[in-house]
Design a protein around this motif. Structure first.
Motif, PDB file in Angstrom:
ATOM      1  N   GLY A 702      50.066  58.969  33.303  1.00  0.00           N
ATOM      2  CA  GLY A 702      50.447  58.815  31.904  1.00  0.00           C
ATOM      3  C   GLY A 702      50.774  59.480  31.450  1.00  0.00           C
ATOM      4  O   GLY A 702      49.230  60.059  31.066  1.00  0.00           O
ATOM      5  N   VAL A 703      51.757  60.207  30.430  1.00  0.00           N
ATOM      6  CA  VAL A 703      51.272  61.356  29.593  1.00  0.00           C
ATOM      7  C   VAL A 703      51.539  61.138  28.054  1.00  0.00           C
ATOM      8  O   VAL A 703      52.438  60.154  27.848  1.00  0.00           O
ATOM      9  N   ALA A 704      50.459  61.324  27.246  1.00  0.00           N
ATOM     10  CA  ALA A 704      50.324  61.073  25.832  1.00  0.00           C
ATOM     11  C   ALA A 704      50.394  62.747  25.559  1.00  0.00           C
ATOM     12  O   ALA A 704      49.389  63.163  25.643  1.00  0.00           O
ATOM     13  N   GLY A 705      51.414  62.681  24.227  1.00  0.00           N
ATOM     14  CA  GLY A 705      51.377  64.603  24.145  1.00  0.00           C
ATOM     15  C   GLY A 705      51.367  65.315  25.117  1.00  0.00           C
ATOM     16  O   GLY A 705      52.681  65.474  25.998  1.00  0.00           O
ATOM     17  N   THR A 706      50.126  65.954  24.989  1.00  0.00           N
ATOM     18  CA  THR A 706      50.026  67.434  26.699  1.00  0.00           C
ATOM     19  C   THR A 706      49.208  66.968  27.400  1.00  0.00           C
ATOM     20  O   THR A 706      48.659  68.156  28.298  1.00  0.00           O
ATOM     21  N   SER A 707      48.394  65.496  27.618  1.00  0.00           N
ATOM     22  CA  SER A 707      47.285  65.432  28.447  1.00  0.00           C
ATOM     23  C   SER A 707      47.907  64.038  29.263  1.00  0.00           C
ATOM     24  O   SER A 707      49.072  63.323  28.557  1.00  0.00           O
ATOM     25  N   ALA A 708      47.580  64.187  30.364  1.00  0.00           N
ATOM     26  CA  ALA A 708      47.904  63.339  31.633  1.00  0.00           C
ATOM     27  C   ALA A 708      47.058  62.465  32.398  1.00  0.00           C
ATOM     28  O   ALA A 708      45.970  63.596  32.507  1.00  0.00           O
ATOM     29  N   THR A 709      47.134  61.653  32.962  1.00  0.00           N
ATOM     30  CA  THR A 709      46.184  60.505  33.847  1.00  0.00           C
ATOM     31  C   THR A 709      47.027  60.575  34.531  1.00  0.00           C
ATOM     32  O   THR A 709      48.203  59.960  34.587  1.00  0.00           O
ATOM     33  N   VAL A 710      45.853  59.975  35.971  1.00  0.00           N
ATOM     34  CA  VAL A 710      46.585  59.237  37.380  1.00  0.00           C
ATOM     35  C   VAL A 710      46.912  58.032  37.364  1.00  0.00           C
ATOM     36  O   VAL A 710      45.872  57.755  37.215  1.00  0.00           O
ATOM     37  N   SER A 711      47.935  57.176  37.345  1.00  0.00           N
ATOM     38  CA  SER A 711      47.138  55.455  36.702  1.00  0.00           C
ATOM     39  C   SER A 711      48.059  55.574  38.458  1.00  0.00           C
ATOM     40  O   SER A 711      47.053  53.738  39.553  1.00  0.00           O
ATOM     41  N   ARG A 712      48.552  55.686  39.600  1.00  0.00           N
ATOM     42  CA  ARG A 712      48.800  55.435  40.837  1.00  0.00           C
ATOM     43  C   ARG A 712      49.160  56.762  41.558  1.00  0.00           C
ATOM     44  O   ARG A 712      49.969  57.732  40.880  1.00  0.00           O
ATOM     45  N   GLU A 713      48.796  56.719  42.837  1.00  0.00           N
ATOM     46  CA  GLU A 713      49.106  57.831  44.147  1.00  0.00           C
ATOM     47  C   GLU A 713      49.241  57.250  45.386  1.00  0.00           C
ATOM     48  O   GLU A 713      48.568  56.185  46.148  1.00  0.00           O
ATOM     49  N   VAL A 714      50.308  58.087  45.787  1.00  0.00           N
ATOM     50  CA  VAL A 714      50.247  57.787  47.292  1.00  0.00           C
ATOM     51  C   VAL A 714      50.550  58.330  48.057  1.00  0.00           C
ATOM     52  O   VAL A 714      51.346  60.051  47.285  1.00  0.00           O
ATOM     53  N   THR A 715      50.149  59.243  49.157  1.00  0.00           N
ATOM     54  CA  THR A 715      50.356  60.339  49.934  1.00  0.00           C
ATOM     55  C   THR A 715      51.257  60.286  51.552  1.00  0.00           C
ATOM     56  O   THR A 715      50.891  59.500  52.158  1.00  0.00           O
ATOM     57  N   LEU A 716      52.313  60.696  51.284  1.00  0.00           N
ATOM     58  CA  LEU A 716      53.426  60.432  52.489  1.00  0.00           C
ATOM     59  C   LEU A 716      52.689  61.300  53.669  1.00  0.00           C
ATOM     60  O   LEU A 716      52.923  62.933  53.333  1.00  0.00           O
ATOM     61  N   ARG A 717      52.174  61.183  54.463  1.00  0.00           N
ATOM     62  CA  ARG A 717      52.085  62.605  55.553  1.00  0.00           C
ATOM     63  C   ARG A 717      52.933  62.460  56.988  1.00  0.00           C
ATOM     64  O   ARG A 717      53.669  61.416  57.019  1.00  0.00           O
ATOM     65  N   GLY A 718      53.151  63.793  57.438  1.00  0.00           N
ATOM     66  CA  GLY A 718      54.008  64.308  58.082  1.00  0.00           C
ATOM     67  C   GLY A 718      53.218  63.039  59.941  1.00  0.00           C
ATOM     68  O   GLY A 718      51.975  63.314  59.322  1.00  0.00           O
ATOM     69  N   ALA A 719      53.988  62.611  60.789  1.00  0.00           N
ATOM     70  CA  ALA A 719      53.347  62.034  61.668  1.00  0.00           C
ATOM     71  C   ALA A 719      52.972  62.270  62.727  1.00  0.00           C
ATOM     72  O   ALA A 719      52.130  62.632  63.247  1.00  0.00           O
ATOM     73  N   MET A 720      53.181  63.420  62.959  1.00  0.00           N
ATOM     74  CA  MET A 720      52.637  64.869  64.523  1.00  0.00           C
ATOM     75  C   MET A 720      52.414  66.274  63.959  1.00  0.00           C
ATOM     76  O   MET A 720      53.712  67.163  62.741  1.00  0.00           O
ATOM     77  N   MET A 721      52.016  67.187  64.553  1.00  0.00           N
ATOM     78  CA  MET A 721      51.887  68.581  64.279  1.00  0.00           C
ATOM     79  C   MET A 721      53.226  69.019  64.370  1.00  0.00           C
ATOM     80  O   MET A 721      53.240  69.057  65.598  1.00  0.00           O
ATOM     81  N   GLY A 722      53.409  70.522  63.883  1.00  0.00           N
ATOM     82  CA  GLY A 722      54.793  70.891  63.666  1.00  0.00           C
ATOM     83  C   GLY A 722      55.482  70.303  63.082  1.00  0.00           C
ATOM     84  O   GLY A 722      56.961  70.681  63.353  1.00  0.00           O
TER      85      GLY A 722
END
Length: 731
Positions: A702-722
């Motif tokens: 959510g960006v208002a002017g020059t300030s932002a907040t996070v309303s949703r976050e998801v982290t996609l991760r690799g399945a294996m090392m390397g």
């Protein structure tokens, strides 16, 4: 077997008998036509069942019963105008509608197996009224296999693919809604039906959309829609819709000729779908055109431009889809995965994934291609600049989108035209550089064989077509005498000068002069394709990192022309330029981080609309910093919003800083509207050090002017090392 004439009489008798039993029963008459040549033998069968059934349900029921009507014609028996005949359809008791399966079978001129095409239709009855619906059984549906998941590719025709996805195959050979419009006496004719000239049975074809290119970002609030009318058509009906099936119509208007504008501004930021029906001599075309889509980010009064960049929507649902490449290491093969957008944002599970060969640079670059084949769906570019072949020729693969998203079976390869080791090190989906209604692509080979003795590299521009990028319509852009690494970076420029054609930016170096000089050159699009003479260039002496990368950033000042950014991570600076009609681009604003302990600021970049004001904003990344002389590879990313006049302001309130020493957060960035709210979401890749799994952090802001907040976050991760997941990201 009862002859087709006898069956016609039988159906008519059944209809008449029913009329005697009850007053004015509901009845639908199907008028059937075909695009098959009269010299070929044809068999047509019609099945009807009460209620709304899927294609698979209809095929299962048809397999267990006899057709209600059958037509058999010998070669030459059928008229050349394509008319087959008419069939009366009556509802079952208490049924308000029926589902139809219309099956056509023929053998190609060269012989071989019989070809069968199924067409599904649904009709709704009106009490005490008789209706008419016109249906063209098109065998264009059998011309090409398209890659279903439930059967082998060899068996999968367009017809079957359409049925499996809840659609049917129309007269144009494209997937369309199965509901058949029905005309009742006094209702003014068939609105959207299978129009046929009543005297000849001649099917009228739909127009072909030309612009704005499907999956493009419109640069005007009331863009000019263009199309190519079919033979005999003098006008078109344009339908603008909020969904691909056009259940929610925004506006419908008729236009004489081959172009027209809506009467009011399109909704800003959200996907708009459009399709066409041909008009001529009081008739309407048999099917609608392919459904195209666009997104309007323009402010009211912006200059008209039809090539303003493309976004990656591979299943045509109006939500931007995220492509993520994993570079892999010595033990893990590289791969590319796609995560679909949705009303809730980017999904956490991949909808499509494909793996390359270990030891190759599969997915070194991924980029949305736009709509290369004109079917209305976005396509994806995946490059392999170094392959395990004798000549080390690079390759770029195009994966085509569709209702079910990307398909492994629907892929074409573009191979290096000569042994250019780094062919595909740079790729770009340009939009439409020649205005023919197909997206075009550019591929760089910066370390290719010398052109003149002192110059290296080349850029190849491939024109799109109904079959995708065409090797026979390729334009080569050669370096000048002293150019080195020509084409190491490419930028899809959008339409910088407002002439309606997409342009191209190319980065290179002039290394064979006393001081190394970097340059960015602009090449214009035209009706005949890309113009190989440079229109404009920017140079910087004693510098070999300017333009690494060069990036199309949409429209930062709201004038409707495309703008671009030139990064220079060695001196921690990003320059932004705005387009101008019939003039050179001009400097808009410079973002300068010199003296702040950064060594690769601007090495990654993305652009989108963070606050929904119609102006493009920026995300910039630095995968490593130099703090007090100690190099850190934790990485960072920054957001900047445009004021629309002359500057960008840094967004505060949310930080994107790597938490581990070698996380390399910010190595890849992507901005796209994955939830359809008109504002771009940010995804930040953190590929990690060698041996790391990698991750991509995606946030809704959510960006208002020059300030932002996070309303949703998801982290996609690799399945294996390397795996090194997140090495490249693209919306």
């Amino acid at each position: 077997m009862v002859s087709h004439r006898a069956r016609r009489a039988l159906v008519a008798a059944v209809a008449l008998a029913s009329c005697a039993c009850r007053p004015a029963p509901t009845q639908i008459e199907l008028i059937l036509g075909t695009d098959l040549r009269s010299s070929q033998r044809l068999t047509v069968q019609v099945y009807s069942f009460a209620g709304a059934l899927t294609g698979s349900e209809l095929r299962a029921r048809a397999a267990a019963t006899l057709p209600e009507w059958q037509f058999d014609s010998l070669p030459g028996e059928r008229a050349s105008d394509g008319l087959i005949g008419s069939v009366g359809v009556l509802p079952a008791e208490a049924a308000s509608g029926v589902s139809l399966l219309i099956r056509g079978s023929f053998v190609r001129d060269g012989g071989g197996a019989e070809v069968t095409v199924d067409r599904v239709g649904r009709v709704t009855f009106v009490r005490s009224a008789r209706g008419t619906s016109r249906v063209v059984l098109s065998f264009r549906c059998a011309d090409a296999a398209t890659g279903c998941t439930s059967v082998s590719a060899a068996q999968c025709t367009v017809s079957l693919r359409c049925l499996e996805q809840g659609f049917t195959c129309g007269a144009s050979g494209l997937c369309v809604e199965p509901t058949l419009p029905v005309s009742y006496p006094g209702d003014g004719g068939l609105d959207g039906g299978e129009s046929v000239d009543g005297s000849t049975g001649r099917a009228l074809s739909a127009p072909r959309p030309i612009a704005p290119l499907s999956t493009s970002v419109a640069s005007a609030s009331r863009p000019l829609f263009r199309w190519q009318n079919a033979a005999g058509m003098t006008a078109a009906r344009v339908e603008l819709c909020a969904d691909r099936g056009c259940a929610r119509v925004i506006e419908r208007f008729d236009v004489d000729g081959d172009r027209g504008r809506p009467t009011r501004a399109l909704p800003r930021g959200v996907a708009v779908f459009w399709r066409l029906r041909g008009l001529g001599n009081g008739e309407q075309s048999s099917d609608a055109s392919a459904v195209w889509q666009l997104r309007s980010r323009a402010v009211e009064g912006a200059r008209e431009s039809v090539s303003a960049g493309v976004e990656g929507d591979y299943n045509g649902d109006g939500y931007a889809d995220l492509a993520v490449a994993s570079s892999g290491d010595a033990t893990v093969a590289p791969s590319v995965a796609v995560f679909n957008g949705s009303a809730g944002g980017v999904q956490s599970a991949a909808s499509w994934r494909i793996e390359g060969t270990q030891g190759e640079l599969f997915g070194a670059r991924v980029a949305p291609a736009g709509d290369l084949d004109g079917d209305g769906f976005g396509d994806l570019l995946v490059s392999i600049p170094r392959r395990r072949t004798t000549e080390q020729r690079g390759q770029v693969r195009v994966y085509f989108g569709g209702l079910a998203g990307l398909s492994d079976a629907r892929m074409v390869s573009v191979d290096a035209p000569e042994p250019d080791r780094d062919f595909g090190e740079a790729i770009a989906g340009l939009g439409d550089v020649d205005g023919d209604g197909y997206g075009d692509v550019a591929i760089g080979a910066f370390n290719g064989p010398s052109r003149p003795a002192t110059a290296h590299g080349a850029v190849y521009v491939y024109a799109g077509s109904a079959a995708g990028p065409s090797s026979t319509r390729r334009t080569n852009i050669e370096p000048a005498m002293v150019d080195d690494a020509f084409g190491e970076f490419l930028g899809a420029a959008g339409d910088i000068d407002g002439d309606g054609y997409a342009d191209l930016l190319v980065t290179g170096r002039s290394a064979y002069v006393p001081t190394a000089t970097s340059f960015v050159a602009l090449y214009r699009g035209s009706a005949s394709g890309i113009v190989t003479a440079r229109r404009w260039s920017l140079t910087r002496e004693r510098n070999d990192t300017m333009g690494e990368p060069t990036w199309m950033i949409g429209d930062v000042n709201g004038d409707g022309l495309s703008d671009f950014a030139v990064t220079d991570w060695f001196i921690e600076r990003v320059d932004t330029f705005v387009g101008a009609p019939d003039a050179d681009p001009r400097l808009f604003a410079t973002i300068d981080r010199r003296g702040m302990g950064l060594t690769r600021f601007g090495e990654s970049i993305a652009a989108g609309d963070l606050n929904g004001d119609g102006l493009s904003d920026l995300a910039l990344g630095a995968a490593q910093e130099d703090a007090m002389g100690a190099v850190s590879q934790a990485g960072r990313a920054w957001l900047y919003v445009s004021n629309g006049r002359d500057a960008f302001s840094e967004v505060t309130g949310v930080a994107f800083v790597g938490s581990a020493v070698q996380e390399k957060l910010g190595a890849a960035l992507a901005l796209g509207d994955s939830d359809g709210d008109g504002r771009s979401e940010l995804c930040v890749g953190a590929v990690g050090a060698a041996g790391a799994a990698g991750a991509v952090r995606c946030v809704t802001l959510g960006v208002a002017g020059t300030s932002a907040t996070v309303s949703r976050e998801v982290t996609l991760r690799g399945a294996m090392m390397g795996q090194r997941f997140g090495a490249v990201t693209a919306y």
